[in-house]
Design a protein around this motif. Sequence first.
Motif, PDB file in Angstrom:
ATOM      1  N   LEU A 117       0.824  -1.209   0.000  1.00  0.00           N
ATOM      2  CA  LEU A 117       0.000   0.000   0.000  1.00  0.00           C
ATOM      3  C   LEU A 117       0.850   1.248   0.000  1.00  0.00           C
ATOM      4  CD1 LEU A 117      -1.443   0.737   3.544  1.00  0.00           C
ATOM      5  CD2 LEU A 117       0.324  -0.983   3.166  1.00  0.00           C
ATOM      6  N   ALA A 118       0.244   2.340  -0.430  1.00  0.00           N
ATOM      7  CA  ALA A 118       0.794   3.685  -0.299  1.00  0.00           C
ATOM      8  C   ALA A 118      -0.182   4.465   0.568  1.00  0.00           C
ATOM      9  CB  ALA A 118       0.942   4.334  -1.660  1.00  0.00           C
ATOM     10  N   LEU A 119       0.310   5.037   1.684  1.00  0.00           N
ATOM     11  CA  LEU A 119      -0.543   5.708   2.665  1.00  0.00           C
ATOM     12  C   LEU A 119      -0.090   7.151   2.833  1.00  0.00           C
ATOM     13  CD1 LEU A 119      -2.731   5.600   4.904  1.00  0.00           C
ATOM     14  CD2 LEU A 119      -0.945   4.813   6.463  1.00  0.00           C
ATOM     15  N   CYS A 120      -1.031   8.089   2.763  1.00  0.00           N
ATOM     16  CA  CYS A 120      -0.709   9.506   2.876  1.00  0.00           C
ATOM     17  C   CYS A 120      -1.567  10.153   3.957  1.00  0.00           C
ATOM     18  CB  CYS A 120      -0.969  10.228   1.553  1.00  0.00           C
ATOM     19  SG  CYS A 120       0.145   9.743   0.241  1.00  0.00           S
ATOM     20  N   ALA A 121      -1.026  11.232   4.534  1.00  0.00           N
ATOM     21  CA  ALA A 121      -1.780  12.093   5.443  1.00  0.00           C
ATOM     22  C   ALA A 121      -1.619  13.526   4.950  1.00  0.00           C
ATOM     23  CB  ALA A 121      -1.280  11.951   6.872  1.00  0.00           C
ATOM     24  N   LEU A 122      -2.738  14.150   4.578  1.00  0.00           N
ATOM     25  CA  LEU A 122      -2.709  15.493   3.989  1.00  0.00           C
ATOM     26  C   LEU A 122      -3.136  16.527   5.034  1.00  0.00           C
ATOM     27  CD1 LEU A 122      -2.577  17.441   1.555  1.00  0.00           C
ATOM     28  CD2 LEU A 122      -4.959  16.813   1.063  1.00  0.00           C
ATOM     29  N   ASP A 123      -2.289  17.569   5.194  1.00  0.00           N
ATOM     30  CA  ASP A 123      -2.624  18.719   6.045  1.00  0.00           C
ATOM     31  C   ASP A 123      -2.814  19.914   5.126  1.00  0.00           C
ATOM     32  OD1 ASP A 123      -2.721  20.905   7.785  1.00  0.00           O
ATOM     33  OD2 ASP A 123      -1.424  19.899   9.250  1.00  0.00           O
ATOM     34  N   ARG A 124      -4.078  20.255   4.819  1.00  0.00           N
ATOM     35  CA  ARG A 124      -4.364  21.324   3.860  1.00  0.00           C
ATOM     36  C   ARG A 124      -3.909  22.685   4.366  1.00  0.00           C
ATOM     37  NH1 ARG A 124      -7.286  19.957  -0.418  1.00  0.00           N
ATOM     38  NH2 ARG A 124      -8.529  18.057  -0.399  1.00  0.00           N
ATOM     39  N   GLU A 125      -4.015  22.904   5.664  1.00  0.00           N
ATOM     40  CA  GLU A 125      -3.633  24.210   6.200  1.00  0.00           C
ATOM     41  C   GLU A 125      -2.145  24.487   5.971  1.00  0.00           C
ATOM     42  OE1 GLU A 125      -4.791  24.370  10.255  1.00  0.00           O
ATOM     43  OE2 GLU A 125      -6.948  24.196   9.830  1.00  0.00           O
ATOM     44  N   LYS A 126      -1.319  23.468   6.185  1.00  0.00           N
ATOM     45  CA  LYS A 126       0.129  23.634   6.001  1.00  0.00           C
ATOM     46  C   LYS A 126       0.578  23.306   4.584  1.00  0.00           C
ATOM     47  CE  LYS A 126       1.177  22.462  10.823  1.00  0.00           C
ATOM     48  NZ  LYS A 126       1.925  21.524  11.711  1.00  0.00           N
ATOM     49  N   MET A 127      -0.353  22.789   3.758  1.00  0.00           N
ATOM     50  CA  MET A 127      -0.011  22.328   2.401  1.00  0.00           C
ATOM     51  C   MET A 127       1.160  21.339   2.455  1.00  0.00           C
ATOM     52  SD  MET A 127      -1.845  23.212  -0.232  1.00  0.00           S
ATOM     53  CE  MET A 127      -0.823  23.379  -1.693  1.00  0.00           C
ATOM     54  N   GLN A 128       1.031  20.360   3.381  1.00  0.00           N
ATOM     55  CA  GLN A 128       2.062  19.345   3.545  1.00  0.00           C
ATOM     56  C   GLN A 128       1.438  17.959   3.431  1.00  0.00           C
ATOM     57  OE1 GLN A 128       3.961  20.213   7.331  1.00  0.00           O
ATOM     58  NE2 GLN A 128       5.608  21.357   6.315  1.00  0.00           N
ATOM     59  N   LEU A 129       2.263  17.026   2.941  1.00  0.00           N
ATOM     60  CA  LEU A 129       1.823  15.639   2.757  1.00  0.00           C
ATOM     61  C   LEU A 129       2.843  14.717   3.388  1.00  0.00           C
ATOM     62  CD1 LEU A 129      -0.405  13.948   1.181  1.00  0.00           C
ATOM     63  CD2 LEU A 129       1.370  13.594  -0.535  1.00  0.00           C
ATOM     64  N   GLU A 130       2.374  13.801   4.263  1.00  0.00           N
ATOM     65  CA  GLU A 130       3.231  12.757   4.822  1.00  0.00           C
ATOM     66  C   GLU A 130       2.953  11.463   4.066  1.00  0.00           C
ATOM     67  OE1 GLU A 130       3.706  12.983   9.365  1.00  0.00           O
ATOM     68  OE2 GLU A 130       1.776  13.946   8.952  1.00  0.00           O
ATOM     69  N   PHE A 131       4.041  10.755   3.693  1.00  0.00           N
ATOM     70  CA  PHE A 131       3.891   9.526   2.910  1.00  0.00           C
ATOM     71  C   PHE A 131       4.677   8.401   3.563  1.00  0.00           C
ATOM     72  CE2 PHE A 131       6.142   6.804  -0.198  1.00  0.00           C
ATOM     73  CZ  PHE A 131       5.081   6.060  -0.647  1.00  0.00           C
ATOM     74  N   ALA A 132       4.048   7.216   3.601  1.00  0.00           N
ATOM     75  CA  ALA A 132       4.737   5.986   3.967  1.00  0.00           C
ATOM     76  C   ALA A 132       4.147   4.880   3.106  1.00  0.00           C
ATOM     77  CB  ALA A 132       4.547   5.680   5.447  1.00  0.00           C
ATOM     78  N   GLY A 133       5.009   4.016   2.586  1.00  0.00           N
ATOM     79  CA  GLY A 133       4.506   2.980   1.683  1.00  0.00           C
ATOM     80  C   GLY A 133       5.239   1.673   1.831  1.00  0.00           C
TER      81      GLY A 133
END
Length: 744
Positions: free
Chosen positions: A614-630
């Motif tokens: 899998l590819a898993l992301c966490a999006l923080d729209r306020e900071k315009m940041q994306l965390e990714f782990a796969g």
Amino acid sequence: MKTLLRIFLLFCVVNSTTVVSLAQNISKADSLIAILPNAPDAEKPAIYNDIAREYLRTDPAKAEKYATDALTSAQGLSDRKEEASALNLLATVKKRQGSTGEALDLFKKSLQIREEIEDKKGIASCLTNIGGIYSDRSDFETAINYMKQAYSIKIEIDDKEGAAIALFNIGKAYYRWTKLEEAIKYNQQALKLFEEIGHKGGVASCYNTAGTMHESFGNLEKALISYQDALKIEEEQNNVPGIADANNNLGNVYCKLKDPEKAEEHYQIVIQIRREIGDKQGEASTLNNLGVMYTNIEKPQKALKYLDEALTISREIESQYEICNNLVGMAKAYIQMGQSGQSKKYLEEALEVARSGQILQIQQEIFNEFSNIAERSGDYKTALENYKLYKTMGDSIVQGEALRQFQELNARYETDKKEKEIQLLSKDKEVNELLIKKKDEEAKRQRVILFAVLGGLVIVLLSTVLLLRLYNQKKKANLILAEQKKEIEMKNLHILDSIRYAMRIQQAILPTRHFINQEFPDSFILYQPKDIVSGDFYWAETIGTKVFFSAVDCTGHGVPGAFMSIVGMHTLNQAINEEKLSDPAAVLNFLSKKINESLRKSGDESEVKDGMDLALCALDREKMQLEFAGVHNPMYIVRGEEVLQFKPEKHPIGEPFDDEFQGYSNTLIDLQKGDTIYLFSDGYPDQFGGPKRKKLLSKRFREILLVIRDMGMNEQQAHLEKTFEEWRGDTEQYDDVTIFAVRM
């Protein structure tokens, strides 16, 4: 005065039902209209169509307006599915307004699009609607052909409700074609299926049709019970058109039971309802019934008023069946007024229409009326001729007479043939005597041949007995095999039903499209299982300011993969909602631990070795940041003319951690406006196809993403689906396919 009061009270009941229905529809329509201005352009065609559906029965003019808006919007976005829906809605409006020619053209355009996009449910709907128009035009053979095609598709896609409706429509068309045996058979099949799935509206429709058939056989008490049962269900369901149909049928029966007061009460209710909902064909039919009723109680002037109004509407909507009914009704009214000339004129026109539409039942009635007119005027010869035609239409005497004549002629031919043979023998007596002598000489030789033949026959007989024994043994074996085959087929059918039910469960636990659109307004999900159920799944959940989303590929596909997908989805939800984990790496660590505990308890050779990529992301729209782990599955971000690749880790989910691997890690990415994030399983790049039957591969997949980078998200999805199918060609789909795309 008592009659007027009863009519008034019945009107109040119907109007209260209509007002409630209207209020519900308008409330829902208003809600949809309120969200239109802020809705994404890609969603607007579907919203316009939903509003049109709400107005379809209550306000045809508004329904037409919003369906037209949907058509324009869908064509601008190249949204073929919603374009077809808009055409179908416009056709329905036109049909109810009486413009059947326009309706037929629009239904056929909708059918063409749905065939192009392979929308089987939509194809079946169009075929049903087209068949309905041909039935109204009395082209029953064409109508039933379309309806049977619709039924076959409904069975293929396991749509039991649609299949029941198709059976009901086929039975109705056969009834109007006066093929009563077929009509009863299909109506009973439809009733059984409606009862099986608990579809009360369908059950009510079948009761109405059964009542109509009882009525045609003269079983009026049974017809009355069927119609009353139908009305009770329609009132429970607040189905205004259904209430009208049941009241109309009750009016017909009360007419035949010589109770004009009750008949008129029901008819007046029906006319009011059908005018309110714009049902012109139904209005014409009820006006005709009211006219017939006044003829029956010998009030021809009043009858002609209603029949003339019905005829005007019937001509407008081009309904041959209703036109015939209206003309015959007017002819009967003129007979009562002593105007035979006018009566003949209307009967002749009715006969012409009935013959062109092959409406046998009405043709029979017309000949009966011609006979009655001739008898009243003293023209007994013409009366008898028409009476014979009337009888001919009602039975099969012609076929029986034709068979009798054929047998008689054949017997005469055989008799003549034998007489000629006798005459020939008497003339050639001398020749016959010589032949007899010659036969005596040959008799001895023939006996020798006979014994030889008998010997051969004995051998053949013995061989035949042996072969018959072998055949019977083989036949018994085949019967056993057939029973075994039938048992296997039934088991396979039960298994297939179970898998289809599992598919509905699996789809039900996936994130809803509403949630996805709310969290990711500019996104798409391409989800295409290889089999009925899938080993792939997509997932999304919100915690705090972050939105987690993932595309997951479980080991295998079909039923094993589907089981793993349910375990995976449950564990991901547990990580967020119960453990309150807030970064992708922590979620993957938790997922791996739980999979290991669930599937690798024993440590022996029989333990489950399956896992998931899998590819898993966490999006923080306020900071315009994306965390990714796969794990095994990468993530792509298309930025400008470049595809950024973020590699996954190789340690499998479910394998224990050790000194070499302490846990999964996050990658933090600063996003830019316009970035498009792609999470996917390996089903798309691993698909075999192309001219050399090779894999599509990740490189070609990235090239496709660059080609579509400037398209809208719906267009991207459509392009990816089309490219996949073109690459696959006639090759079997290799694996489940999932692509989860989000644009910032």
